[in-house]
Design an enzyme around this catalytic site. Sequence first.
Site, PDB file in Angstrom:
ATOM      1  N   SER A 129       0.869  -1.181   0.000  1.00 47.17           N
ATOM      2  CA  SER A 129       0.000   0.000   0.000  1.00 47.17           C
ATOM      3  C   SER A 129       0.901   1.224   0.000  1.00 47.17           C
ATOM      4  CB  SER A 129      -0.937   0.009   1.213  1.00 47.17           C
ATOM      5  OG  SER A 129      -0.200   0.140   2.419  1.00 47.17           O
ATOM      6  N   LEU A 141      -2.883   1.538   7.084  1.00 51.41           N
ATOM      7  CA  LEU A 141      -3.335   2.645   6.242  1.00 51.41           C
ATOM      8  C   LEU A 141      -2.800   2.554   4.821  1.00 51.41           C
ATOM      9  CD1 LEU A 141      -3.012   5.737   8.620  1.00 51.41           C
ATOM     10  CD2 LEU A 141      -5.042   4.349   8.123  1.00 51.41           C
ATOM     11  N   HIS A 167       3.655  -5.006   2.763  1.00 51.95           N
ATOM     12  CA  HIS A 167       3.150  -5.585   4.013  1.00 51.95           C
ATOM     13  C   HIS A 167       3.578  -7.032   4.185  1.00 51.95           C
ATOM     14  CE1 HIS A 167       0.383  -2.270   5.117  1.00 51.95           C
ATOM     15  NE2 HIS A 167       0.244  -2.129   3.812  1.00 51.95           N
ATOM     16  N   LEU A 216       5.062 -10.738   1.945  1.00 51.02           N
ATOM     17  CA  LEU A 216       5.418 -11.585   0.813  1.00 51.02           C
ATOM     18  C   LEU A 216       5.462 -13.001   1.347  1.00 51.02           C
ATOM     19  CD1 LEU A 216       8.226 -11.081  -1.825  1.00 51.02           C
ATOM     20  CD2 LEU A 216       7.965 -13.249  -0.658  1.00 51.02           C
ATOM     21  N   TYR A 272      16.560  -9.837   1.620  1.00 50.50           N
ATOM     22  CA  TYR A 272      16.124  -8.602   0.976  1.00 50.50           C
ATOM     23  C   TYR A 272      17.310  -7.790   0.455  1.00 50.50           C
ATOM     24  CZ  TYR A 272      11.356  -9.500   2.452  1.00 50.50           C
ATOM     25  OH  TYR A 272      10.105 -10.054   2.609  1.00 50.50           O
TER      26      TYR A 272
END
Length: 205
Positions: free
Chosen positions: A95, A109, A120, A122, A166
Amino acid sequence: MSVLGALPFLKPVRSPSPRNSPGRQRRHTLPASEFRCLSPEDAVSVFEIEREAFISVSGDCPLHLDEIRHFLNLCPELSLGWFEEGRLVAFVIGSLWDEDRLSQAALTLHRPRGAAVHIHVLAVHRTFRQQGKGSILLWRYLQHLRCLPFVRRAVLMCEDFLVPFYAKCGFEALGPCEVTVGALAFTEMQCAVRGHAFMRRNSGC
């Protein structure tokens, strides 16, 4: 009932060769592998994969079912699912966020004027893990974000053991995240997605 059976006075006409017939029946098969944005109809499948992936590790899910539906209604273009023969095998949901660093509010939000995509969650289905699907999906997702002109960077928070994963995917650590979930602490990471005009020109965006 067949057409010929319904019209008995018409002479049967020899059908053209199946290879040359424009109206021949084709056997429809699902694509072997497909990437597409998710919809609210995918929410249950998403939650089943997420619940299995996270409950055993951290005891909770990043997004509950109502939150998944919430984001897939508000910003489906910031999600991506990997489907194998119609079955969801991996997904990512994001988001928009409009601050330099993540805060507790970022968990729930979507801020439409933001230039950062907060990833948010994976997750990969358990039977498809250890096959490199997570890194492939994340790479595809970042390419997808580069097609969205309002996105400048992707941000996420993860536990320390995931930082190397990451980092290999192009993210850099920003330091400890101010967001905590119970006793869990996180590292905040980001990846720039702006400044890729050449990639946009050559990616079909």
